[in-house]
Design a protein around this motif. Structure first.
Motif, PDB file in Angstrom:
ATOM      1  N   ILE A   5      35.792  49.132   2.940  1.00  0.00           N
ATOM      2  CA  ILE A   5      34.411  48.909   3.392  1.00  0.00           C
ATOM      3  C   ILE A   5      33.515  50.030   2.884  1.00  0.00           C
ATOM      4  CG2 ILE A   5      32.919  48.653   5.409  1.00  0.00           C
ATOM      5  CD1 ILE A   5      35.321  47.530   6.914  1.00  0.00           C
ATOM      6  N   CYS A   6      34.006  51.261   2.947  1.00  0.00           N
ATOM      7  CA  CYS A   6      33.221  52.388   2.429  1.00  0.00           C
ATOM      8  C   CYS A   6      32.992  52.239   0.929  1.00  0.00           C
ATOM      9  CB  CYS A   6      33.928  53.719   2.712  1.00  0.00           C
ATOM     10  SG  CYS A   6      33.997  54.158   4.456  1.00  0.00           S
ATOM     11  N   GLN A   7      34.037  51.811   0.226  1.00  0.00           N
ATOM     12  CA  GLN A   7      33.902  51.646  -1.224  1.00  0.00           C
ATOM     13  C   GLN A   7      32.854  50.592  -1.560  1.00  0.00           C
ATOM     14  OE1 GLN A   7      37.926  50.825  -2.470  1.00  0.00           O
ATOM     15  NE2 GLN A   7      38.631  52.862  -1.877  1.00  0.00           N
ATOM     16  N   SER A   8      32.864  49.477  -0.821  1.00  0.00           N
ATOM     17  CA  SER A   8      31.893  48.424  -1.137  1.00  0.00           C
ATOM     18  C   SER A   8      30.484  48.809  -0.688  1.00  0.00           C
ATOM     19  CB  SER A   8      32.321  47.094  -0.503  1.00  0.00           C
ATOM     20  OG  SER A   8      32.205  47.150   0.897  1.00  0.00           O
ATOM     21  N   PHE A   9      30.399  49.724   0.283  1.00  0.00           N
ATOM     22  CA  PHE A   9      29.084  50.149   0.778  1.00  0.00           C
ATOM     23  C   PHE A   9      28.454  51.216  -0.124  1.00  0.00           C
ATOM     24  CE2 PHE A   9      26.482  52.979   3.481  1.00  0.00           C
ATOM     25  CZ  PHE A   9      25.496  52.073   3.831  1.00  0.00           C
ATOM     26  N   GLN A  10      29.260  51.899  -0.913  1.00  0.00           N
ATOM     27  CA  GLN A  10      28.780  53.035  -1.691  1.00  0.00           C
ATOM     28  C   GLN A  10      27.570  52.723  -2.571  1.00  0.00           C
ATOM     29  OE1 GLN A  10      29.886  55.837  -0.768  1.00  0.00           O
ATOM     30  NE2 GLN A  10      28.688  57.073  -2.171  1.00  0.00           N
ATOM     31  N   PRO A  11      27.574  51.605  -3.322  1.00  0.00           N
ATOM     32  CA  PRO A  11      26.393  51.302  -4.156  1.00  0.00           C
ATOM     33  C   PRO A  11      25.113  51.156  -3.339  1.00  0.00           C
ATOM     34  CG  PRO A  11      28.241  49.908  -4.775  1.00  0.00           C
ATOM     35  CD  PRO A  11      28.651  50.626  -3.522  1.00  0.00           C
ATOM     36  N   THR A  12      25.242  50.609  -2.115  1.00  0.00           N
ATOM     37  CA  THR A  12      24.070  50.450  -1.256  1.00  0.00           C
ATOM     38  C   THR A  12      23.523  51.806  -0.833  1.00  0.00           C
ATOM     39  OG1 THR A  12      24.866  48.325  -0.443  1.00  0.00           O
ATOM     40  CG2 THR A  12      23.255  49.477   0.924  1.00  0.00           C
ATOM     41  N   PHE A  13      24.431  52.735  -0.495  1.00  0.00           N
ATOM     42  CA  PHE A  13      23.987  54.077  -0.100  1.00  0.00           C
ATOM     43  C   PHE A  13      23.272  54.752  -1.275  1.00  0.00           C
ATOM     44  CE2 PHE A  13      24.832  58.654   0.862  1.00  0.00           C
ATOM     45  CZ  PHE A  13      24.168  58.712   2.078  1.00  0.00           C
ATOM     46  N   ILE A  14      23.819  54.600  -2.471  1.00  0.00           N
ATOM     47  CA  ILE A  14      23.201  55.193  -3.665  1.00  0.00           C
ATOM     48  C   ILE A  14      21.849  54.546  -3.943  1.00  0.00           C
ATOM     49  CG2 ILE A  14      23.450  55.452  -6.176  1.00  0.00           C
ATOM     50  CD1 ILE A  14      26.534  55.666  -5.587  1.00  0.00           C
ATOM     51  N   ASP A  15      21.783  53.211  -3.841  1.00  0.00           N
ATOM     52  CA  ASP A  15      20.514  52.502  -4.044  1.00  0.00           C
ATOM     53  C   ASP A  15      19.461  52.970  -3.048  1.00  0.00           C
ATOM     54  OD1 ASP A  15      21.556  51.030  -6.088  1.00  0.00           O
ATOM     55  OD2 ASP A  15      21.764  49.166  -4.959  1.00  0.00           O
ATOM     56  N   THR A  16      19.890  53.147  -1.794  1.00  0.00           N
ATOM     57  CA  THR A  16      18.953  53.578  -0.761  1.00  0.00           C
ATOM     58  C   THR A  16      18.383  54.943  -1.096  1.00  0.00           C
ATOM     59  OG1 THR A  16      20.235  52.340   0.870  1.00  0.00           O
ATOM     60  CG2 THR A  16      18.671  53.958   1.723  1.00  0.00           C
ATOM     61  N   GLY A  17      19.243  55.846  -1.539  1.00  0.00           N
ATOM     62  CA  GLY A  17      18.771  57.164  -1.944  1.00  0.00           C
ATOM     63  C   GLY A  17      17.772  57.090  -3.080  1.00  0.00           C
ATOM     64  N   ARG A  18      18.062  56.205  -4.030  1.00  0.00           N
ATOM     65  CA  ARG A  18      17.184  56.052  -5.189  1.00  0.00           C
ATOM     66  C   ARG A  18      15.808  55.536  -4.757  1.00  0.00           C
ATOM     67  NH1 ARG A  18      20.736  52.923  -8.512  1.00  0.00           N
ATOM     68  NH2 ARG A  18      21.894  54.777  -9.060  1.00  0.00           N
ATOM     69  N   ILE A  19      15.804  54.534  -3.884  1.00  0.00           N
ATOM     70  CA  ILE A  19      14.549  53.940  -3.424  1.00  0.00           C
ATOM     71  C   ILE A  19      13.711  54.966  -2.680  1.00  0.00           C
ATOM     72  CG2 ILE A  19      13.552  52.260  -1.822  1.00  0.00           C
ATOM     73  CD1 ILE A  19      14.685  50.986  -4.360  1.00  0.00           C
ATOM     74  N   PHE A  20      14.342  55.682  -1.755  1.00  0.00           N
ATOM     75  CA  PHE A  20      13.568  56.625  -0.950  1.00  0.00           C
ATOM     76  C   PHE A  20      13.070  57.789  -1.792  1.00  0.00           C
ATOM     77  CE2 PHE A  20      15.129  54.162   2.488  1.00  0.00           C
ATOM     78  CZ  PHE A  20      14.255  54.389   3.540  1.00  0.00           C
ATOM     79  N   ARG A  21      13.865  58.221  -2.760  1.00  0.00           N
ATOM     80  CA  ARG A  21      13.412  59.326  -3.608  1.00  0.00           C
ATOM     81  C   ARG A  21      12.278  58.892  -4.517  1.00  0.00           C
ATOM     82  NH1 ARG A  21      18.689  61.561  -3.160  1.00  0.00           N
ATOM     83  NH2 ARG A  21      19.554  60.211  -4.749  1.00  0.00           N
ATOM     84  N   SER A  22      12.387  57.680  -5.091  1.00  0.00           N
ATOM     85  CA  SER A  22      11.326  57.235  -6.004  1.00  0.00           C
ATOM     86  C   SER A  22      10.063  56.909  -5.219  1.00  0.00           C
ATOM     87  CB  SER A  22      11.789  56.008  -6.789  1.00  0.00           C
ATOM     88  OG  SER A  22      11.977  54.908  -5.919  1.00  0.00           O
TER      89      SER A  22
END
Length: 153
Positions: free
Chosen positions: A35-52
């Motif tokens: 579950i953590c492995q499949s969630f990882q891209p979402t966590f990275i995407d979220t970071g990208r969105i909030f930073r941009s």
């Protein structure tokens, strides 16, 4: 007993709790968890969105009054519970299943759980609300849970 009190005091609280200058999003995970492995891209995407989203140019074009929630820099942290079991098992967090997301608003040392959707994704506006920041209209704000984990670009 006095020894247990002494022990709890000697645990250093993590910097992501103590440093309250920015809103923080903290993920507790285990590297072998599917579950953590499949969630990882979402966590990275979220970071990208909030930073941009929260860049300086955007902030300069806003007329914030003192009472508004300014789009602040959000910091992201990922805690590997296999390597940092002492942190994950500490009474402050008591992580029993992963992944767990805690959001800390600016100035707060109290984390609030961010719920994932049934399909193991996040809704940006929910994350922004718990962090106490606002994402600006349009742009990257609208991909909701179904699209959020996908890599359409």
């Amino acid at each position: 007993s006095s020894s247990s009190i002494h022990n709890s005091r000697s645990i250093t609280r993590p910097s992501f709790v103590v440093d309250t200058n920015y809103p923080r999003l903290v993920q507790f995970y285990h590297p072998s968890s599917p579950i953590c492995q499949s969630f990882q891209p979402t966590f990275i995407d979220t970071g990208r969105i909030f930073r941009s989203d929260n860049n300086g140019a955007y902030n300069q074009h806003q007329n914030y009054d003192s009472g508004s929630t300014e789009a602040a820099t959000v910091t992201f942290h990922a805690i590997n519970c296999a390597a940092h079991m002492d942190v994950c098992a500490s009474p402050e967090f008591a992580i029993h299943s992963v992944p767990v997301l805690l959001a800390y608003s600016k100035g707060s040392q109290k984390g609030r759980v961010v719920k994932r959707t049934d399909d193991n994704l996040l809704v940006f506006d929910d994350v922004a609300n718990v962090l106490g920041v606002k994402l600006h209209e349009g742009g990257n704000r609208h991909p909701l849970s179904k699209q959020l984990g996908g890599h359409s670009k």
